[in-house]
Design a protein around this motif. Structure first.
Motif, PDB file in Angstrom:
ATOM      1  N   LEU A  74      -6.708  -9.245   6.664  1.00 20.60           N
ATOM      2  CA  LEU A  74      -6.547  -8.872   5.325  1.00 20.60           C
ATOM      3  C   LEU A  74      -4.917  -8.104   4.889  1.00 20.60           C
ATOM      4  CD1 LEU A  74     -10.320  -6.851   5.852  1.00 20.60           C
ATOM      5  CD2 LEU A  74      -9.746  -9.327   4.655  1.00 20.60           C
ATOM      6  N   PHE A  75      -4.603  -8.228   5.450  1.00 18.04           N
ATOM      7  CA  PHE A  75      -3.496  -7.447   4.935  1.00 18.04           C
ATOM      8  C   PHE A  75      -2.168  -8.436   4.622  1.00 18.04           C
ATOM      9  CE2 PHE A  75      -5.850  -4.573   8.236  1.00 18.04           C
ATOM     10  CZ  PHE A  75      -5.224  -3.353   6.667  1.00 18.04           C
ATOM     11  N   LYS A 147       6.037  -0.372   2.464  1.00 22.61           N
ATOM     12  CA  LYS A 147       6.028   0.117   0.680  1.00 22.61           C
ATOM     13  C   LYS A 147       4.580  -0.348   0.094  1.00 22.61           C
ATOM     14  CE  LYS A 147      11.004   0.057   0.064  1.00 22.61           C
ATOM     15  NZ  LYS A 147      12.094  -0.521  -0.832  1.00 22.61           N
ATOM     16  N   GLY A 148       4.024  -1.261   0.655  1.00 25.11           N
ATOM     17  CA  GLY A 148       3.171  -1.563  -0.303  1.00 25.11           C
ATOM     18  C   GLY A 148       2.069  -1.420   0.249  1.00 25.11           C
ATOM     19  N   SER A 152      -3.014  -0.712   0.430  1.00 26.49           N
ATOM     20  CA  SER A 152      -3.827  -0.753   0.517  1.00 26.49           C
ATOM     21  C   SER A 152      -5.793  -0.332   1.125  1.00 26.49           C
ATOM     22  CB  SER A 152      -3.375  -1.785   1.865  1.00 26.49           C
ATOM     23  OG  SER A 152      -3.258  -0.737   3.010  1.00 26.49           O
ATOM     24  N   PRO A 153      -5.934  -0.713   1.446  1.00 29.14           N
ATOM     25  CA  PRO A 153      -7.970  -0.877   1.853  1.00 29.14           C
ATOM     26  C   PRO A 153      -7.580  -0.047   2.447  1.00 29.14           C
ATOM     27  CG  PRO A 153      -7.850  -2.721   1.029  1.00 29.14           C
ATOM     28  CD  PRO A 153      -6.220  -2.854   1.367  1.00 29.14           C
ATOM     29  N   CYS A 158      -2.596  -1.173   8.146  1.00 27.75           N
ATOM     30  CA  CYS A 158      -1.316  -1.801   7.904  1.00 27.75           C
ATOM     31  C   CYS A 158      -0.118  -1.768   8.323  1.00 27.75           C
ATOM     32  CB  CYS A 158      -1.802  -1.596   6.080  1.00 27.75           C
ATOM     33  SG  CYS A 158      -0.054  -3.046   5.123  1.00 27.75           S
ATOM     34  N   ILE A 159       0.197  -0.331   8.595  1.00 27.10           N
ATOM     35  CA  ILE A 159       1.394   0.388   8.986  1.00 27.10           C
ATOM     36  C   ILE A 159       1.196   0.029  10.042  1.00 27.10           C
ATOM     37  CG2 ILE A 159       2.737   2.674   9.344  1.00 27.10           C
ATOM     38  CD1 ILE A 159       1.892   3.756   7.139  1.00 27.10           C
ATOM     39  N   TYR A 160       0.511   0.167  11.175  1.00 29.58           N
ATOM     40  CA  TYR A 160       0.080  -0.406  12.574  1.00 29.58           C
ATOM     41  C   TYR A 160       0.736  -1.878  12.797  1.00 29.58           C
ATOM     42  CZ  TYR A 160      -2.341  -1.902  16.695  1.00 29.58           C
ATOM     43  OH  TYR A 160      -1.916  -2.690  17.975  1.00 29.58           O
ATOM     44  N   THR A 161      -0.222  -2.196  12.232  1.00 26.20           N
ATOM     45  CA  THR A 161      -0.022  -4.067  11.537  1.00 26.20           C
ATOM     46  C   THR A 161       1.741  -4.452  11.986  1.00 26.20           C
ATOM     47  OG1 THR A 161      -1.947  -5.110  10.809  1.00 26.20           O
ATOM     48  CG2 THR A 161      -0.357  -6.528  10.819  1.00 26.20           C
TER      49      THR A 161
END
Length: 216
Positions: A74-75, A147-148, A152-153, A158-161
């Motif tokens: 999803l990211f 930065k985005g 995100s949801p 997202c940061i972990y990914t």
């Protein structure tokens, strides 16, 4: 007082005792050359084994990166730019093949195997350079994609990914640089050996001609 004949006999015996057998002398001359050739064969096998290990690890890192992409589909897809290029697959397969040929050439250094090893390593060096470019672009894009993550949801996921992607890509970048250095070393080794053989072939005809000329 010893007679002149006895002194001459003693001198002749001493000179005969100090005379070196030509075969022993030739063996001592060629022994460093044989040791150098054996060392090059062993070095080629070691470098080939490192190539195989490097390719296998890059392939495993690519599998982990693909699994991460499936888990976080999803990211942002920019985190997985290298995975979409296919470099972890075809690059790793080429590195493993190149290492296998190098090990075979080190064990049985025939002309065909040496030429195949040289060609495979040239191809691997080109692919490693291309992979270095892909991985560098991936790291640069990842830094912008972070930065985005705030919009995100799930920002934390997202940061972990992105962090996991950076870690895997960084490891592949280091291994790719190692592969590039190895392929350049093997190619340089083959060029040195080929140049030495060429010099021997160029210098051998005059020696054979001189040996055939008898003094009058």
């Amino acid at each position: 007082m010893a007679s002149p004949k006895v002194e001459k006999a003693e001198l002749g015996t001493a000179s005969a005792g100090s005379r070196v057998d030509p075969e022993v002398e030739n063996n001592s001359v060629y022994q460093p050359i044989e040791r150098s050739q054996n060392y090059q064969r062993e070095e080629l096998q070691v470098l080939g084994a490192v190539q195989i290990l490097t390719g296998a690890v890059i392939l495993a890192l690519g599998v982990f990166l693909g699994s991460l992409q499936n888990a976080a589909h999803l990211f942002r897809h920019s985190f997985f730019f290298t995975f979409y290029t296919g470099y972890p697959l075809w690059g790793a397969v080429l590195f493993i093949s190149s290492g296998s040929v190098s090990v075979a050439a080190g064990r049985n250094p025939t002309r065909m195997l040496m030429q195949n090893s040289f060609g495979m390593n040239i191809s691997s060096a080109t692919i490693a350079l291309l992979g270095f470019i892909f991985l560098s672009i991936n790291l640069a894009v990842n830094s912008l994609s972070f930065k985005g993550c705030q919009s995100s949801p799930s920002p934390d996921l997202c940061i972990y990914t992105g962090v996991s992607s950076n870690g895997l890509v960084s490891l592949m970048l280091i291994l790719t640089l190692l592969e590039l250095c190895i392929t350049i070393s093997i190619s340089a080794m083959w060029c040195r050996a080929n140049c030495r053989i060429s010099r021997e072939e160029v210098s051998s005809p005059p020696d054979s001609v001189e040996s055939e000329v008898h003094p009058h």
